[in-house]
Design a protein around this motif. Sequence first.
Motif, PDB file in Angstrom:
ATOM      1  N   LEU A   1      -9.291  77.051  39.008  1.00  0.00           N
ATOM      2  CA  LEU A   1      -7.942  76.987  39.558  1.00  0.00           C
ATOM      3  C   LEU A   1      -7.073  76.141  38.640  1.00  0.00           C
ATOM      4  CD1 LEU A   1      -8.618  76.325  43.378  1.00  0.00           C
ATOM      5  CD2 LEU A   1      -8.557  78.511  42.149  1.00  0.00           C
ATOM      6  N   GLY A   2      -5.916  76.677  38.261  1.00  0.00           N
ATOM      7  CA  GLY A   2      -4.991  75.922  37.432  1.00  0.00           C
ATOM      8  C   GLY A   2      -4.287  74.822  38.214  1.00  0.00           C
ATOM      9  N   ASP A   3      -3.404  74.119  37.550  1.00  0.00           N
ATOM     10  CA  ASP A   3      -2.659  73.042  38.193  1.00  0.00           C
ATOM     11  C   ASP A   3      -1.677  73.594  39.220  1.00  0.00           C
ATOM     12  OD1 ASP A   3      -3.959  71.340  36.471  1.00  0.00           O
ATOM     13  OD2 ASP A   3      -2.271  71.151  35.082  1.00  0.00           O
ATOM     14  N   GLY A   4      -1.526  72.850  40.318  1.00  0.00           N
ATOM     15  CA  GLY A   4      -0.516  73.200  41.314  1.00  0.00           C
ATOM     16  C   GLY A   4      -0.838  74.426  42.146  1.00  0.00           C
ATOM     17  N   VAL A   5      -2.083  74.857  42.170  1.00  0.00           N
ATOM     18  CA  VAL A   5      -2.461  76.049  42.943  1.00  0.00           C
ATOM     19  C   VAL A   5      -2.582  75.695  44.425  1.00  0.00           C
ATOM     20  CG1 VAL A   5      -4.297  77.757  43.335  1.00  0.00           C
ATOM     21  CG2 VAL A   5      -3.615  77.157  41.001  1.00  0.00           C
ATOM     22  N   TRP A   6      -2.131  76.588  45.276  1.00  0.00           N
ATOM     23  CA  TRP A   6      -2.198  76.456  46.738  1.00  0.00           C
ATOM     24  C   TRP A   6      -3.076  77.595  47.251  1.00  0.00           C
ATOM     25  CZ3 TRP A   6      -1.297  79.340  51.069  1.00  0.00           C
ATOM     26  CH2 TRP A   6      -0.986  78.693  52.274  1.00  0.00           C
ATOM     27  N   VAL A   7      -4.165  77.241  47.943  1.00  0.00           N
ATOM     28  CA  VAL A   7      -5.102  78.254  48.436  1.00  0.00           C
ATOM     29  C   VAL A   7      -5.148  78.176  49.958  1.00  0.00           C
ATOM     30  CG1 VAL A   7      -7.417  79.210  48.279  1.00  0.00           C
ATOM     31  CG2 VAL A   7      -6.456  77.971  46.326  1.00  0.00           C
ATOM     32  N   GLY A   8      -4.769  79.268  50.624  1.00  0.00           N
ATOM     33  CA  GLY A   8      -4.638  79.290  52.073  1.00  0.00           C
ATOM     34  C   GLY A   8      -5.958  79.409  52.808  1.00  0.00           C
TER      35      GLY A   8
ATOM     36  N   ASP B   1      -1.790  78.531  36.836  1.00  0.00           N
ATOM     37  CA  ASP B   1      -1.033  77.403  37.355  1.00  0.00           C
ATOM     38  C   ASP B   1       0.000  77.834  38.397  1.00  0.00           C
ATOM     39  OD1 ASP B   1      -2.390  75.839  35.539  1.00  0.00           O
ATOM     40  OD2 ASP B   1      -0.729  75.694  34.113  1.00  0.00           O
ATOM     41  N   GLU B   2       0.094  77.013  39.463  1.00  0.00           N
ATOM     42  CA  GLU B   2       1.147  77.132  40.487  1.00  0.00           C
ATOM     43  C   GLU B   2       1.124  78.461  41.233  1.00  0.00           C
ATOM     44  OE1 GLU B   2       4.645  76.123  38.232  1.00  0.00           O
ATOM     45  OE2 GLU B   2       4.165  73.991  38.287  1.00  0.00           O
ATOM     46  N   CYS B   3      -0.034  79.099  41.272  1.00  0.00           N
ATOM     47  CA  CYS B   3      -0.173  80.305  42.092  1.00  0.00           C
ATOM     48  C   CYS B   3      -0.285  79.930  43.568  1.00  0.00           C
ATOM     49  CB  CYS B   3      -1.417  81.086  41.686  1.00  0.00           C
ATOM     50  SG  CYS B   3      -1.244  82.079  40.202  1.00  0.00           S
TER      51      CYS B   3
ATOM     52  N   ASN C   1      -7.310  91.995  50.237  1.00  0.00           N
ATOM     53  CA  ASN C   1      -8.717  92.145  49.891  1.00  0.00           C
ATOM     54  C   ASN C   1      -8.934  93.569  49.381  1.00  0.00           C
ATOM     55  OD1 ASN C   1     -11.450  92.182  49.653  1.00  0.00           O
ATOM     56  ND2 ASN C   1     -11.904  91.898  51.836  1.00  0.00           N
ATOM     57  N   PRO C   2      -9.073  93.751  48.072  1.00  0.00           N
ATOM     58  CA  PRO C   2      -9.105  92.719  47.035  1.00  0.00           C
ATOM     59  C   PRO C   2      -7.717  92.132  46.768  1.00  0.00           C
ATOM     60  CG  PRO C   2      -9.151  94.879  46.035  1.00  0.00           C
ATOM     61  CD  PRO C   2      -9.258  95.103  47.518  1.00  0.00           C
ATOM     62  N   GLY C   3      -7.686  90.889  46.279  1.00  0.00           N
ATOM     63  CA  GLY C   3      -6.424  90.204  46.042  1.00  0.00           C
ATOM     64  C   GLY C   3      -5.592  90.860  44.956  1.00  0.00           C
ATOM     65  N   LYS C   4      -4.303  91.026  45.234  1.00  0.00           N
ATOM     66  CA  LYS C   4      -3.365  91.608  44.274  1.00  0.00           C
ATOM     67  C   LYS C   4      -2.105  90.751  44.217  1.00  0.00           C
ATOM     68  CE  LYS C   4      -4.912  96.359  45.152  1.00  0.00           C
ATOM     69  NZ  LYS C   4      -4.495  97.717  45.586  1.00  0.00           N
ATOM     70  N   VAL C   5      -1.417  90.825  43.097  1.00  0.00           N
ATOM     71  CA  VAL C   5      -0.140  90.123  42.956  1.00  0.00           C
ATOM     72  C   VAL C   5       0.906  90.843  43.794  1.00  0.00           C
ATOM     73  CG1 VAL C   5       1.690  89.468  41.363  1.00  0.00           C
ATOM     74  CG2 VAL C   5      -0.704  89.277  40.653  1.00  0.00           C
ATOM     75  N   VAL C   6       1.535  90.120  44.704  1.00  0.00           N
ATOM     76  CA  VAL C   6       2.531  90.729  45.585  1.00  0.00           C
ATOM     77  C   VAL C   6       3.926  90.156  45.361  1.00  0.00           C
ATOM     78  CG1 VAL C   6       0.844  91.301  47.364  1.00  0.00           C
ATOM     79  CG2 VAL C   6       1.996  89.082  47.446  1.00  0.00           C
ATOM     80  N   ALA C   7       4.027  89.030  44.649  1.00  0.00           N
ATOM     81  CA  ALA C   7       5.341  88.427  44.409  1.00  0.00           C
ATOM     82  C   ALA C   7       5.211  87.365  43.335  1.00  0.00           C
ATOM     83  CB  ALA C   7       5.888  87.804  45.696  1.00  0.00           C
ATOM     84  N   GLU C   8       6.361  86.853  42.893  1.00  0.00           N
ATOM     85  CA  GLU C   8       6.381  85.724  41.976  1.00  0.00           C
ATOM     86  C   GLU C   8       6.657  84.445  42.750  1.00  0.00           C
ATOM     87  OE1 GLU C   8       9.149  86.303  38.835  1.00  0.00           O
ATOM     88  OE2 GLU C   8       8.174  88.116  38.053  1.00  0.00           O
ATOM     89  N   VAL C   9       6.147  83.351  42.238  1.00  0.00           N
ATOM     90  CA  VAL C   9       6.400  82.044  42.844  1.00  0.00           C
ATOM     91  C   VAL C   9       7.634  81.439  42.192  1.00  0.00           C
ATOM     92  CG1 VAL C   9       5.522  79.691  43.152  1.00  0.00           C
ATOM     93  CG2 VAL C   9       3.971  81.648  43.396  1.00  0.00           C
ATOM     94  N   THR C  10       8.647  81.182  42.976  1.00  0.00           N
ATOM     95  CA  THR C  10       9.856  80.549  42.447  1.00  0.00           C
ATOM     96  C   THR C  10       9.801  79.033  42.600  1.00  0.00           C
ATOM     97  OG1 THR C  10      10.961  80.917  44.593  1.00  0.00           O
ATOM     98  CG2 THR C  10      11.293  82.573  42.875  1.00  0.00           C
ATOM     99  N   ILE C  11       9.217  78.571  43.717  1.00  0.00           N
ATOM    100  CA  ILE C  11       9.048  77.134  43.951  1.00  0.00           C
ATOM    101  C   ILE C  11       7.588  76.885  44.296  1.00  0.00           C
ATOM    102  CG2 ILE C  11       9.724  75.127  45.316  1.00  0.00           C
ATOM    103  CD1 ILE C  11      12.364  76.491  45.879  1.00  0.00           C
ATOM    104  N   PRO C  12       6.823  76.188  43.452  1.00  0.00           N
ATOM    105  CA  PRO C  12       5.406  75.928  43.758  1.00  0.00           C
ATOM    106  C   PRO C  12       5.252  75.154  45.062  1.00  0.00           C
ATOM    107  CG  PRO C  12       5.909  75.407  41.472  1.00  0.00           C
ATOM    108  CD  PRO C  12       7.225  75.659  42.145  1.00  0.00           C
ATOM    109  N   ASP C  13       4.220  75.457  45.810  1.00  0.00           N
ATOM    110  CA  ASP C  13       3.958  74.793  47.092  1.00  0.00           C
ATOM    111  C   ASP C  13       2.993  73.632  46.858  1.00  0.00           C
ATOM    112  OD1 ASP C  13       3.622  74.046  49.688  1.00  0.00           O
ATOM    113  OD2 ASP C  13       3.228  76.051  50.457  1.00  0.00           O
TER     114      ASP C  13
END
Length: 215
Positions: free
Chosen positions: A137-144, A156-158, A179-191
């Motif tokens: 996991l890169g820096d600033g990653v948020w995993v739900g 980073d920052e995903c 599932n399987p995980g896919k990119v659905v959007a871009e992150v504008t503000i990291p959480d």
Amino acid sequence: MQDVPRYTYRQTVAADAIRYGGGSGLEAVLKLLAGNRLFRVTFTLRSCQAANRMGGPLRKPLLAACRLLHRWTQHSAAMDLPWETQVGPGLRILHGWGLVVNAKARIGANVTLFHGVTLGQKDDLLPTGRVTHYPELGDGVWVGPHAVVIGVSVGDECIVAASSVVTKPMPRRTVVAGNPGKVVAEVTIPDIPNPAPVGASSSQTTAAQASPVPG
């Protein structure tokens, strides 16, 4: 730990304390140790790694004591976060129940992990034999909650949405879901709740400039 640490024990503990909203000084750390079962797990992980880096005759008994304490804090928090795991400063765990992390996973700075997250290995069976991959996991990653990352890197920052299963590498600043995980959007503000003052990316991270704590 085989790699030379980029941060000192004091810097990582202080950064973790900041992420939990307690500041970075001695008083804040003591309050978190007394009242926050999740912070205690990260603290004992840092303590194990600091003891392992020591030289001299005290290294083995101190490491054994820290490992025993870390086992107790993991049990109390109902999670599996091995002390060998490489974790950048500023780790924050929310709720924690059911969290499982492979000992050879790599976790960047200012990462947030919810309950039920699994960071596990992936084995590829090839004609030449078994090849094992570990998650990063890169820096600033948020995993739900209840998300799974299997043997791949997450940039980073995903943001990894709840219950996602990530089996392919993900570029930085993307929202991953499904599932399987896919990119659905871009992150504008990291959480990153209560971010600790560390570098923005794993390749350019500088030492945390937090107030010192004992150690």
